[in-house]
Write an enzyme that holds these catalytic residues in place. Structure first.
Site, mmCIF file in Angstrom:
data_model
loop_
_atom_site.group_PDB
_atom_site.id
_atom_site.type_symbol
_atom_site.label_atom_id
_atom_site.label_comp_id
_atom_site.label_asym_id
_atom_site.label_seq_id
_atom_site.Cartn_x
_atom_site.Cartn_y
_atom_site.Cartn_z
ATOM 1 N N HIS A 131 113.777 -49.834 24.445
ATOM 2 C CA HIS A 131 114.017 -49.733 23.007
ATOM 3 C C HIS A 131 114.472 -48.320 22.650
ATOM 4 C CE1 HIS A 131 113.031 -50.570 18.682
ATOM 5 N NE2 HIS A 131 112.834 -49.258 18.692
ATOM 6 N N GLU A 132 113.759 -47.317 23.147
ATOM 7 C CA GLU A 132 114.097 -45.931 22.825
ATOM 8 C C GLU A 132 115.444 -45.532 23.431
ATOM 9 O OE1 GLU A 132 112.490 -44.068 20.655
ATOM 10 O OE2 GLU A 132 111.120 -45.744 20.356
ATOM 11 N N HIS A 135 118.202 -46.679 21.244
ATOM 12 C CA HIS A 135 118.360 -45.783 20.091
ATOM 13 C C HIS A 135 119.302 -44.622 20.450
ATOM 14 C CE1 HIS A 135 115.870 -47.342 16.951
ATOM 15 N NE2 HIS A 135 114.720 -47.181 17.570
ATOM 16 N N GLU A 189 116.605 -50.666 13.902
ATOM 17 C CA GLU A 189 115.459 -51.105 14.695
ATOM 18 C C GLU A 189 115.752 -52.444 15.364
ATOM 19 O OE1 GLU A 189 111.879 -49.774 15.253
ATOM 20 O OE2 GLU A 189 113.541 -48.363 15.311
#
Length: 258
Positions: A131-132, A135, A189
């Protein structure tokens, strides 16, 4: 640059993510500047953590996080469509704080608390890491800076680089200066959730773990035992349901690797 010219650019961009990115470039938060700023801040964070003995380089938690990080890196590189090659780096900090974030250019910071307090499996660590990484790969910090610049213009505040290039003295300051210390929009997100599922699946981690991870986050939020991570990545049932809809595609990728 004249504010009217900037407003014209905003209108032409129709407020798309790429438009926000363009505004960030104009504001001085271009990819090269952000990545350089993040590298300087990350290095300072590591130096300070090393000096105050909070840099973890040997615990079981560190070894697990580092192993996941290394396993995901080559697949993250395959997804990189930015103008810059990432120099992925990881810092694991000894802290009870439940937090993790990534700075532009692939500088990942994990706190031991997020692993230990949530009793994460390796696959759940991969869900956070993936997930990071997304980003960073999609330059969401840059898009947030661009969106803030648009807001400032609309309010007549004026446009500035918003601290880009001025380094802080702690990990929290690093995060706030380059846009990762504030909540991402729901759309960003969602993109990180979806991309993270695919990334972890490609690396051989069962994407089902993303669901159990956010269920754990939800329980922590409901218990009143707040986590710093949840202030920038709020957990809710809608988020989990959206991930469930993306699971079949990620599961197919994972099953093909088995």
């Amino acid at each position: 640059m004249n504010k009217n010219i900037l407003l014209g650019l905003c209108a032409a961009s129709a407020m798309t993510l790429s438009g926000c990115t363009t505004i960030a470039d104009i504001a001085g938060a271009d990819t090269a500047t952000l990545n350089a700023t993040a590298t300087q801040g990350f290095n300072k964070t590591v130096q300070e953590a090393n000096s105050n003995k909070t840099l973890d380089t040997s615990s079981t938690t560190y070894k697990r996080v580092y192993a996941v990080f290394n396993k995901l890196k080559p697949y993250a590189d395959q997804m990189n469509q930015t103008s810059s090659r990432f120099d992925w780096q990881l810092a694991v900090l000894k802290s009870d704080q439940v937090n993790a974030y990534v700075a532009p250019g692939g500088k990942v910071v994990f706190y031991t608390g997020i692993v230990n307090k949530l009793n994460l499996t390796d696959a759940e660590i991969a869900a956070i890491m993936g997930h990071e990484m997304v980003h960073a790969l999609e330059e969401h910090s840059k898009q947030k800076i661009g969106a803030q610049a648009l807001t400032d213009i609309a309010l007549g505040v004026g446009l500035s680089a918003a601290g880009v290039g001025q380094m802080g003295t702690a990990a929290a300051q690093l995060g706030s200066q380059i846009g990762v210390g504030l909540p991402y929009s729901r759309s960003l997100e969602s993109r990180a959730d979806q991309g993270g599922l695919m990334l972890m699946a490609r690396a051989g981690y069962n994407p089902q773990a993303a669901i159990t991870l956010w269920e754990k986050m939800g329980k922590m939020s409901g218990s009143g035992n707040g986590a710093t991570f949840l202030s920038t990545h709020p957990s809710n049932t809608q988020r989990i349901e959206a991930m469930r809809k993306n699971l079949p595609a990620a599961q197919q990728i994972y099953n093909q690797r088995r």
